[in-house]
Design a protein around this motif. Structure first.
Motif, short mmCIF file in Angstrom:
data_model
loop_
_atom_site.label_atom_id
_atom_site.label_comp_id
_atom_site.label_asym_id
_atom_site.label_seq_id
_atom_site.Cartn_x
_atom_site.Cartn_y
_atom_site.Cartn_z
N LEU A 226 4.56 6.25 -9.94
CA LEU A 226 3.45 5.47 -9.40
C LEU A 226 3.94 4.24 -8.65
CD1 LEU A 226 0.84 5.63 -12.33
CD2 LEU A 226 0.63 6.64 -10.04
N ALA A 227 4.96 3.57 -9.19
CA ALA A 227 5.50 2.39 -8.51
C ALA A 227 6.12 2.77 -7.17
CB ALA A 227 6.54 1.72 -9.40
N ALA A 228 6.87 3.87 -7.15
CA ALA A 228 7.49 4.32 -5.90
C ALA A 228 6.42 4.72 -4.88
CB ALA A 228 8.45 5.48 -6.17
N LEU A 229 5.41 5.46 -5.34
CA LEU A 229 4.34 5.87 -4.43
C LEU A 229 3.55 4.68 -3.90
CD1 LEU A 229 2.97 9.06 -6.21
CD2 LEU A 229 3.99 8.96 -3.93
N SER A 230 3.31 3.70 -4.76
CA SER A 230 2.59 2.50 -4.32
C SER A 230 3.36 1.79 -3.21
CB SER A 230 2.36 1.55 -5.49
OG SER A 230 1.59 2.17 -6.50
N VAL B 276 1.00 2.53 5.31
CA VAL B 276 -0.27 2.00 5.83
C VAL B 276 -0.01 0.74 6.66
CG1 VAL B 276 -2.48 0.98 5.18
CG2 VAL B 276 -1.63 3.02 3.98
N TYR B 277 0.87 -0.12 6.16
CA TYR B 277 1.19 -1.36 6.88
C TYR B 277 1.77 -1.07 8.26
CZ TYR B 277 4.02 -5.38 8.26
OH TYR B 277 4.61 -6.39 8.98
#
Length: 241
Positions: free
Chosen positions: A94-98, A105-106
């Motif tokens: 989850l941390a890597a995907l976030s 997106v940025y």
């Protein structure tokens, strides 16, 4: 050269066990199919360049890289002491995907505002070859097969008492491990092993003369005791090779 189980005694007597070294199969330098020298690290065959990089990290030549690796490994191990493996893997994913989704997106918004077409921000990594060739798989399989066969042969030799002294050493080692197992669990031992890997090589490099002196004294005393035991126990004396 003996396989890893019976070699524990000789490693403690002949070389400092905590020093990361290349482990040859027959006491000589291991070479690849193309004739290039390689070194063994655990059960993996690595190129001399990769082995040198590992040594650089363990000896803290680059404090920033070594500290980052050491901190990451310790954080992972301490997380495993508090959470299950499934939870740790899920949180890491989850941390890597976030991080990757946020960066994607940025960059997309930035390209839209600036009206540029830089493409996918991870294109270089997406185009990178990550698959293993058949030759690489064969090398790894052969290396695993070698250590598996050596371990099975050594276990057979120890449990069937081909050499009484080696079997007694193995019995003493297993007896000591019962006390170690009562005091520490597997994760604690793994944490201690990682701390030792990143600290003892530096300590040995700094105090090599003193450590070698004490190890020599210990080796002499142990060899003396083992020799006396071999003389007193019938059939324990090794046959001359």
């Amino acid at each position: 050269m003996r396989a890893c189980l019976s070699a524990t005694h000789s490693m403690l007597l002949q070389t400092p066990a905590f020093i990361p070294v290349a482990v040859p199969r027959d006491g000589s330098l291991v070479r690849s199919a193309e004739g290039r020298p390689v070194c063994i690290w655990g059960s993996l065959v690595m190129s001399p360049f990769c082995c040198a990089q590992a040594m650089e990290l363990l000896y803290w030549r680059d404090v920033k890289q070594s500290g980052l690796l050491f901190g990451s490994v310790m954080l992972l191990l301490f997380s495993l002491t508090q959470f299950s493996v499934v939870s740790v893997v899920a949180y890491l994913a989850l941390a890597a995907l976030s991080a990757t989704i946020s960066f994607r997106v940025y960059k997309s918004v930035l390209q839209a505002v600036q009206k540029t077409d830089e493409g996918h921000p991870f294109k270089a990594y997406l185009d990178m070859e990550v698959s293993m060739s058949q030759d690489q798989m064969q090398k790894y399989a052969e290396n695993v097969q070698y250590y598996l066969n050596s371990t099975l042969k050594e276990l057979r030799r120890l449990f069937l008492v081909q050499d009484l002294v080696d079997s007694l050493k193995f019995a003493v080692l297993m007896w000591l491990l019962t006390y170690v197992g009562a005091l520490f669990n597997g994760l604690t031992l793994l944490i201690l092993a990682v701390v030792s890997m990143f600290s003892m090589p530096v300590v040995y490099e700094k105090y090599q003369a003193q450590i070698d002196q004490y190890l020599g004294l210990i080796r002499t005393q142990v060899n003396s005791v083992v020799g006396k035991i071999q003389e007193k126990i019938p059939g324990a004396k090794r046959k001359a090779e």
